[in-house]
Scaffold this active site. Structure first.
Site, PDB file in Angstrom:
ATOM      1  CB  SER A 154      13.335   3.056   6.988  1.00 30.37           C
ATOM      2  OG  SER A 154      13.244   2.297   8.154  1.00 30.37           O
ATOM      3  CG  ASP A 350       6.350   5.288  10.074  1.00 33.75           C
ATOM      4  OD1 ASP A 350       6.180   4.077  10.296  1.00 33.75           O
ATOM      5  OD2 ASP A 350       7.464   5.803   9.917  1.00 33.75           O
ATOM      6  CG  HIS A 409       8.288   3.139   7.420  1.00 37.65           C
ATOM      7  ND1 HIS A 409       8.921   3.955   8.324  1.00 37.65           N
ATOM      8  CD2 HIS A 409       9.258   2.334   6.898  1.00 37.65           C
ATOM      9  CE1 HIS A 409      10.212   3.655   8.363  1.00 37.65           C
ATOM     10  NE2 HIS A 409      10.438   2.686   7.504  1.00 37.65           N
TER      11      HIS A 409
END
Length: 433
Positions: A154, A350, A409
């Site tokens: 991220s 994601d 994610h």
């Protein structure tokens, strides 16, 4: 009581390592004062199934900004134990030594004494990480000659790109000595505009919105583009937050981190931009926070009384709000030109950093070999012992791309076997027994 007993067994490796003649301990942790009033916490684990001096070192950086590597990455993704303190079958310690860093200062157990010590941009974050890593190498000098990789997730990708460039420059100027091999950017916030521009098409293709809903989402993405072009970066971040709320309303509260799972309310109230809190809420567990602020804190013995795990994560985001929506594609280009191995990996499920957006920014690279990379063959990958396609892979020279199936994610948490297979490929079998 069960937590205390199991953690005692887990953490006793520190005392064992102190008495051992091994140059690399089984486990160690500490603080580095990276600047005045800025204290960064790190936690190291030695490789578990091979000689530690023959395994590479992997640093893991979490996202947010404000997420904790020693918490999320460690107990939810790749560390030796789960949040329930059960052994993780897919821990990356099978293949590498692991270094978790609570970064930027204010994330996890890292903290600042004064608000002025928070970082406001990725350049400051990168410089802090170089300072921290120098101190770590003094603590365990053996790692100066052992292959080193940075893996992340991220917003951690944005920080990793900047850190990688700063580290490579420090190596070239002989400020630091380490065998820096590569970075792996997982579902990384490299080009925010490309991510939000593809939310509508991705949600439409997965039946989570209709055509009208996709158009409404795109209107917010267009407003973000206008704000960025006018250099109104804080406004762009506020628009992004509003856009998330619109997406949730249109999709009946889609989980941004895995579109096939539905978030459940657990009584946890999060600040608007507290990503770490949001992940906890969407994974429907408060156990991690209880674990970190309870048994872990007691066993580590060095956490100041006034520091709560994750207690400063909200301010960490706020101080990065101007930086948050800025792209760092140029840093990835610099890494490629410097000869650093760059791996990009993305979870199929994601939304927050979807695959469509990730492919878009990769195709914007100015790297001289990009056209050859685009022409290279995309091949399937199977996790050990499985006949099911676990991922697709594409590579040319020092750029690689992994499309990870059945993962959102947090790739290692959703598809541990394939994530472990990817790790082994990235770090190279020649570094392992």
């Amino acid at each position: 009581m069960r937590w205390i007993i199991i953690l005692g067994l887990l953490l006793c490796g520190v005392q064992w390592a102190t008495a051992s003649s091994s140059k690399i301990p089984k486990q160690k942790w500490g603080y580095v004062d990276v600047r005045k009033n800025a204290h960064m916490f790190w936690w190291f684990y030695g490789a578990s199934q091979q000689r530690r001096d023959q395994a590479p070192l992997v640093m893991w950086l979490q996202g947010g900004p404000g997420g904790s590597s020693t918490g999320f990455g460690n107990f939810l993704e790749i560390g030796p134990l789960t949040v329930q303190l059960k052994p993780r079958n897919t821990t990356w310690l099978q293949k590498a030594n692991l270094l978790f860093v609570d970064n930027p200062v204010g994330a996890g157990f890292s903290y600042v004494d004064k608000p002025s010590a928070y970082c406001t941009n990725v350049t400051q974050i990168a410089n802090d990480l170089v300072t921290m890593f120098k101190a770590f190498l003094k603590t365990i000098p053996a790692f100066r000659k052992i292959p080193f990789y940075i893996f992340c997730e991220s917003y951690g990708g944005k920080m990793t790109a900047a850190f990688g460039v700063a580290l490579k420059k420090a190596i070239m100027s002989k400020e630091i000595s380490v065998d820096f091999r590569g970075v792996a950017l997982g579902d990384s916030w490299i080009s925010p505009q490309d991510s939000v521009d593809t939310w509508g098409p991705y949600l439409l293709s997965t039946s989570l919105v209709d055509t009208e809903g996709a158009a409404q989402i795109q209107s917010y993405a267009n407003n973000i583009r206008t704000a960025l072009s006018n250099k109104k970066y804080a406004k762009a971040t506020n628009l992004w937050s509003q856009m998330e709320n619109v997406v949730e309303n249109l999709t009946n509260n889609v989980n941004f981190y895995n579109i096939l799972t539905q978030p459940s309310s657990n009584g946890l109230t999060c600040a608007a931009h507290d990503t770490a809190c949001r992940i906890l809420s969407e994974m429907n567990t408060l156990t991690l926070a209880q674990l970190m602020n309870g048994p872990i804190r007691k066993k580590l013995r060095i956490i100041p009384k006034n520091v709560t795990w994750g207690g400063q994560s909200g301010p960490v985001f706020q101080y990065q709000s101007v930086e948050f929506m800025k792209p760092v594609i140029d840093d990835v280009d610099k890494l490629l030109d410097m000869g650093v191995s760059v791996t990009v990996y993305t979870g199929q499920l994601d939304l927050i950093v979807d695959t469509l957006g990730t492919e878009r920014w990769v195709n914007k690279l100015k790297w001289k070999y990009l056209s050859q990379y685009k022409k290279s063959k995309r091949v399937p990958i199977y996790a050990s012992g499985s006949r099911e396609t676990g991922a697709f892979y594409k590579s040319y020279k020092n750029l690689s791309f992994y499309w990870i199936m059945k993962a959102g994610h947090m790739v290692p948490a959703d598809n541990g076997p394939v994530a472990l297979e990817m790790l082994e490929r990235v770090i190279g079998a020649k570094h392992m027994n």
